[in-house]
Design a protein around this motif. Structure first.
Motif, mmCIF file in Angstrom:
data_model
loop_
_atom_site.group_PDB
_atom_site.id
_atom_site.type_symbol
_atom_site.label_atom_id
_atom_site.label_comp_id
_atom_site.label_asym_id
_atom_site.label_seq_id
_atom_site.Cartn_x
_atom_site.Cartn_y
_atom_site.Cartn_z
ATOM 1 N N LEU A 1 1.044 -1.229 0.033
ATOM 2 C CA LEU A 1 0.102 0.078 -0.111
ATOM 3 C C LEU A 1 0.713 1.291 0.043
ATOM 4 N N PHE A 2 1.902 1.054 0.649
ATOM 5 C CA PHE A 2 2.940 2.366 0.715
ATOM 6 C C PHE A 2 3.594 2.551 -0.446
ATOM 7 N N MET A 3 4.015 1.428 -1.200
ATOM 8 C CA MET A 3 4.397 1.434 -2.610
ATOM 9 C C MET A 3 3.876 2.072 -3.488
ATOM 10 N N MET A 4 2.209 1.584 -3.531
ATOM 11 C CA MET A 4 1.377 2.049 -4.781
ATOM 12 C C MET A 4 1.069 3.272 -4.467
ATOM 13 N N ASN A 5 0.799 3.874 -2.988
ATOM 14 C CA ASN A 5 0.492 5.230 -2.900
ATOM 15 C C ASN A 5 1.406 6.226 -2.876
ATOM 16 N N ILE A 6 2.607 6.028 -2.404
ATOM 17 C CA ILE A 6 3.616 6.892 -2.192
ATOM 18 C C ILE A 6 4.947 6.697 -3.163
ATOM 19 N N VAL A 7 5.356 5.543 -3.065
ATOM 20 C CA VAL A 7 6.292 5.274 -4.102
ATOM 21 C C VAL A 7 6.033 5.572 -5.772
ATOM 22 N N GLU A 8 4.873 4.853 -5.800
ATOM 23 C CA GLU A 8 4.410 4.650 -7.309
ATOM 24 C C GLU A 8 3.390 5.639 -7.442
ATOM 25 N N ASN B 1 -2.367 2.715 -10.015
ATOM 26 C CA ASN B 1 -3.339 1.485 -10.080
ATOM 27 C C ASN B 1 -2.507 0.181 -10.370
ATOM 28 N N LEU B 2 -3.066 -0.935 -10.329
ATOM 29 C CA LEU B 2 -2.453 -2.287 -10.449
ATOM 30 C C LEU B 2 -2.054 -2.528 -11.962
ATOM 31 N N LYS B 3 -2.824 -2.106 -12.858
ATOM 32 C CA LYS B 3 -2.676 -2.217 -14.249
ATOM 33 C C LYS B 3 -1.696 -1.324 -14.570
ATOM 34 N N SER C 1 10.574 0.461 -5.652
ATOM 35 C CA SER C 1 9.664 -0.466 -5.592
ATOM 36 C C SER C 1 10.486 -1.806 -5.803
ATOM 37 N N TRP C 2 11.722 -1.891 -6.255
ATOM 38 C CA TRP C 2 12.244 -3.162 -6.143
ATOM 39 C C TRP C 2 12.518 -3.686 -4.742
ATOM 40 N N VAL C 3 13.152 -2.998 -4.115
ATOM 41 C CA VAL C 3 13.444 -3.230 -2.764
ATOM 42 C C VAL C 3 12.170 -3.601 -1.835
ATOM 43 N N ILE C 4 11.224 -3.033 -1.870
ATOM 44 C CA ILE C 4 9.893 -3.392 -1.369
ATOM 45 C C ILE C 4 9.554 -4.571 -1.703
ATOM 46 N N THR C 5 9.363 -4.956 -3.076
ATOM 47 C CA THR C 5 8.940 -6.181 -3.448
ATOM 48 C C THR C 5 9.873 -7.173 -3.158
ATOM 49 N N SER C 6 11.336 -6.863 -3.024
ATOM 50 C CA SER C 6 12.002 -8.130 -2.801
ATOM 51 C C SER C 6 11.902 -8.215 -1.060
#
Length: 222
Positions: free
Chosen positions: A32-39, A43-45, A61-66
């Motif tokens: 949620l933090f990544m999609m709303n703040i970092v990105e 949206n997902l698409k 984004s790469w670090v959070i996903t990892s």
């Protein structure tokens, strides 16, 4: 007396899996933090289909996903680790010893750090360093989808009445399929994230995909 004794012998103490929920909720919060703040409220698409040159904040984004991949994978496989090695169990921090989850978490973290470091050095050594950022940008999309599958598997594994011994075989098939799919994903992706020459591709797959995975398997299960 025999009936009561039989009842006592078959009484099962329910597992306390609250720690799993806390970890999974933490993973969802990270996304949620990544999609709303970092990105920036993507949206997902848009996130999955964005192009490299139109993207921003790829490294966070790469670090959070990892981090999410490491946590969910450790939660899932920790139940199948036969034992914590003695040299690890003897290491105490403030009087606490590592349990199977802690051991799995450290092993998976070291696995990803080693493979990432070697991957970076690989691209630099063949004179293709500029492709490294495109590589982890593309890999982030793959692992993002995989992490949601791992979250579903963790919920199913800990909170549904399944035969965990039988499920181990299904997990092996699942991760084998994921590994093969990932290799083809890297080979044929339109971003051309692997080196152009075939022997560099072969070297990457053997030394940075297969070898670290075998090392992790030996560390955890032997």
């Amino acid at each position: 007396m025999p009936l009561s004794q039989n009842f006592i012998n078959h009484t099962r103490i329910p597992e306390n899996n609250d720690w799993v929920i806390f970890i999974l909720l933490g993973c969802i919060f990270l996304y949620l933090f990544m999609m709303n703040i970092v990105e920036r409220e993507a949206n997902l698409k848009d996130f999955l289909l964005q192009k490299y040159f139109d993207s921003s904040n790829n490294l966070p984004s790469w670090v959070i996903t990892s981090c999410v991949i490491v946590l969910t994978l450790s939660v899932l496989i920790s139940q199948y680790v036969p034992t914590v090695p003695k040299f690890v169990a003897d290491l105490q921090i403030l009087g606490y010893q590592l349990n199977k989850f802690g051991f799995s978490l450290i092993a998976v973290i070291l696995f990803y750090l080693l493979r990432t470091s070697l991957g970076f050095l690989f691209f630099q050594s063949i004179g293709d360093g500029k492709k490294w950022t495109v590589f982890y940008f593309t890999a982030t999309k793959f692992y993002f989808i995989l992490s949601f599958l791992l979250i579903v598997l963790c919920v199913m594994h800990y909170y549904f009445p399944i035969d965990r011994n039988e499920m181990f075989l299904y997990y092996l098939f699942f991760f084998s399929f994921v590994f093969v799919f990932k290799v083809f994903f890297y080979l044929f992706h339109k971003n051309k994230i692997l080196p152009a020459k075939w022997y560099y591709k072969f070297l990457y797959i053997c030394t940075l995909q297969i070898a670290p995975l075998l090392l992790l398997w030996k560390l955890l299960f032997f």
